[in-house]
Structures are given as C-alpha cells and as structure tokens.
Design an enzyme around this catalytic site. Sequence first.
Site, PDB file in Angstrom:
ATOM      1  N   GLY A  12       0.798  -1.234   0.000  1.00 14.48           N
ATOM      2  CA  GLY A  12       0.000   0.000   0.000  1.00 14.48           C
ATOM      3  C   GLY A  12       0.826   1.277   0.000  1.00 14.48           C
ATOM      4  O   GLY A  12       0.284   2.362  -0.221  1.00 14.48           O
ATOM      5  N   TYR A 139      11.302 -12.882 -11.849  1.00 11.21           N
ATOM      6  CA  TYR A 139      10.070 -12.138 -11.537  1.00 11.21           C
ATOM      7  C   TYR A 139       8.864 -12.791 -12.229  1.00 11.21           C
ATOM      8  O   TYR A 139       7.807 -12.981 -11.626  1.00 11.21           O
ATOM      9  CB  TYR A 139      10.274 -10.714 -12.041  1.00 11.21           C
ATOM     10  CG  TYR A 139       9.111  -9.754 -11.932  1.00 11.21           C
ATOM     11  CD1 TYR A 139       8.775  -9.169 -10.719  1.00 11.21           C
ATOM     12  CD2 TYR A 139       8.379  -9.397 -13.064  1.00 11.21           C
ATOM     13  CE1 TYR A 139       7.740  -8.248 -10.635  1.00 11.21           C
ATOM     14  CE2 TYR A 139       7.338  -8.478 -12.988  1.00 11.21           C
ATOM     15  CZ  TYR A 139       7.030  -7.903 -11.771  1.00 11.21           C
ATOM     16  OH  TYR A 139       6.007  -6.978 -11.689  1.00 11.21           O
ATOM     17  N   VAL A 169       3.419   0.728 -15.614  1.00 13.21           N
ATOM     18  CA  VAL A 169       2.720   1.722 -14.792  1.00 13.21           C
ATOM     19  C   VAL A 169       3.684   2.863 -14.455  1.00 13.21           C
ATOM     20  O   VAL A 169       4.884   2.642 -14.287  1.00 13.21           O
ATOM     21  CB  VAL A 169       2.252   1.094 -13.450  1.00 13.21           C
ATOM     22  CG1 VAL A 169       1.289   2.027 -12.720  1.00 13.21           C
ATOM     23  CG2 VAL A 169       1.633  -0.271 -13.657  1.00 13.21           C
TER      24      VAL A 169
END
Length: 318
Positions: A12, A139, A169
């Site tokens: 978060g 990954y 992103v």
Amino acid sequence: MPEKKVIIVTGGSGLVGKAIETIVTAEGSEGEKWIFLSSQDGDLCDYKATEAIFKKHEPTHVIHLAAMVGGLFHNLSHKLDFLLNNLRINDNVLQLSFETGVKKVVSCLSACTFPDKISYPIDETMLHDGPPHPSNFGYSYAKRFIDVANHAYNEQHGCMFTSVIPCNVFGPHDNFNLESSHVIPGLIRKLYNAIEKGDDKFRVLGSGTPLRQFIYSLDLAKLIIWVLRNYEEIDPIFLCVDEQAEVTIKQVAEEVVKSFNFKGDIVFDTTKPDGQYKKTASNTKLRNYLPDFQFTPFDIAVKETMEWFKANYKTARL
Ligand code: NAP
Ligand code: GDP
C-alpha cells in the site's frame, strides 16, 4: 445491513498502492474499511509476520500488490531475489487469505511475465504459452505462480482469488532510483538532474526503439477498485491502455523532454540493453466490461508525474 468489507492492500505504500489510496480518499468508500500496508507492517516473505498481519486486521478482502519490483536493469542483475522473494510473498499472502477465510483476493501480475516468443497482441489466455523473456524470468515465474495458485485454490477449496495484469505503470510515488527504476521515473530523474547541472545532453539507455504501453497509476487504481467490487472471474484481466496508445521509448523520452521544456539533445546509449522489444497487449476483455473507460492522455500523465516529482523531490524514493 451488508457486512462491512475490511480491505487490506499489501504494498500500500508503493506506486500503485498510493494511487489506490488517493482514489479511495477522493471518491469515498461507504461500507468499506481500507488498510494500506507497507513492509514496515511486516515482511510478507515471512509466514509468521504475514500471519500476524492477517490476525491483526481480519480482512474480508485483499488487494495484493506487494512485490519486489524493478526495471529492466534491476531485473537483469537480481533474478534469484526476484524469484524467491516474490514466490514467498505470494505464497504467504494467498495461504493466509485461504486460512483466514478471506472472501476475495485481487493480486497483481504484469504484462512482462508473458511469453517472449508469442503472437501479438497478447491476451489473458496466453500467460503460460512459453518461457518469459530471459531478462526477467525470475520475476515472471513468481508472478505466473499466482495465476496457477488462484486456479488451484478455487478448484480445491472454492476460493475467489483472481488477478489483474497491468501494462507498464507510472505516476506519483514511483521509484525514482536510477539503479532500480522503470523507464519513465528513471528518465524524469535523469533529466531533472541534467537540467540542475546545466547539461545540454539527455542520456536515454538502449536504442529507443522498443515499444511499450503505459498506464497512469491513478487510472490503474480506478480499475483495480472496479475489479475488487465487480469482477468475478478467476482468470486474469489485462488492465491496460488501448493498443493504439503504444509508444516507442524514443517517444517517451520526447514526452519527458517536452514536460520539462528542455532544449538540449537526446542521446541514445546503444551499449545498454533494450530488453523485450515489445509486449503489446489487447484490452478487449476490459473493453467488453468497461467500453467507455477514459484513460488519462499520456502527455498529461507524464507532466503530472514530473510535477509531482519536482514538488516532492525531498521525500520521493530516490
Ligand atoms: P512499488 O512501488 O515498488 O511498491 C512495492 C510495494 O511492495 C511497497 O509498498 C513495498 O513496501 C511492498 N513490499 C515489497 N517487499 C515487501 C515485503 N517483503 N513485505 C511487505 N511489503 C513489501 O511497486 P508498484 O509499482 O506499486 O507495484 C505494485 C504491483 O504492481 C506489484 O505486484 C507489481 O509487480 C505490479 N506491476 C507493476 C508495474 C510497474 O510498472 N510498476 C507493472 C505491472 C505490474 P515498502 O514501501 O515498505 O518497501
Ligand atoms: P521493461 O518494460 O520491463 O523493459 O522495463 P523498463 O521500464 O525498465 O524499460 C523499458 C525500456 O526503456 C527498455 O527498453 C530500456 O532499455 C529503456 N530505457 C531507456 N532509458 C532507461 C532508463 O533510464 N531506465 C530504465 N529502466 N529503462 C530505460
């Protein structure tokens, strides 16, 4: 009265997590309690620490973003760390979600985990159709494990664990560290430093020819919240801009130059690797659900990110 949702967001404090927090704060969240976690709340590589987090918050829903994340150059030099840390994190979060009866988990894959040799555009059904690009196989296999586990938890125990697949992103709160960042925060940081030093050259790594689709973190946040509330498939869904929005790295560099109003030259360092040439993804599935979703135009999103970086230089991740 419907039971209140308690939603924990692992990761978060990162790029995507902060964007979700921004949207939830702006749009409200009646009937939902949101908890945004960082690694300070516990190391999710550790089962006991993960268990303590689940005991403390008793989530009904989980948005699972926490991961070891990095750009091409960080992936190239830390393949084992990317594999093992992410496998451990994903295994612990899904297992604890199952053991504590979480109703829904939305985890995050990535477009770069798809097979390297594949036909384009890629879609959700092709995730396991061949080996990933060698630059980031650690990954990638750890991310693919999430989809395998989601299906196994569903088929053996009926769990509603699903996943989303963002393209590249960027946005406020990104990682601007030159060693480990992705291309947009890396270039913003580099050009900022070059301008500070009075350089008239802006050095971009690789040939500038690779193609990428970029989603602004605040758009991605809206889509992830929609998935949590509305998407009921176990199979993943691409959260990605349209194919026509794909750009070359050279165009990215030019957009960063424009955002700073830099008047010097762009220099491509072709001694540095390009990574995957492209990973063009189809967002047809998303468009079938949300035909009218408006993505923020790329130039505006780059400009906002650059402005955020300048305004937050002292506290940004450098
Ligand atoms: P990020 O900014 O690097 O944030 C990573 C988050 O994970 C941070 O909150 C970090 O906590 C947390 N974390 C890392 N290791 C942890 C651990 N061992 N225990 C607990 N928390 C840990 O990453 P992001 O870009 O927001 O990525 C979010 C998700 O999107 C990831 O799953 C990533 O794979 C996926 N994704 C990202 C991109 C992209 O271009 N960035 C593209 C596709 C998919 P601290 O802040 O405390 O370190
Ligand atoms: P990828 O999409 O997983 O390859 O991740 P990146 O965002 O790290 O890299 C995208 C592309 O940008 C690659 O072709 C890199 O060679 C290129 N690139 C150019 N300059 C930079 C830079 O300063 N940092 C990074 N990370 N990539 C760069």
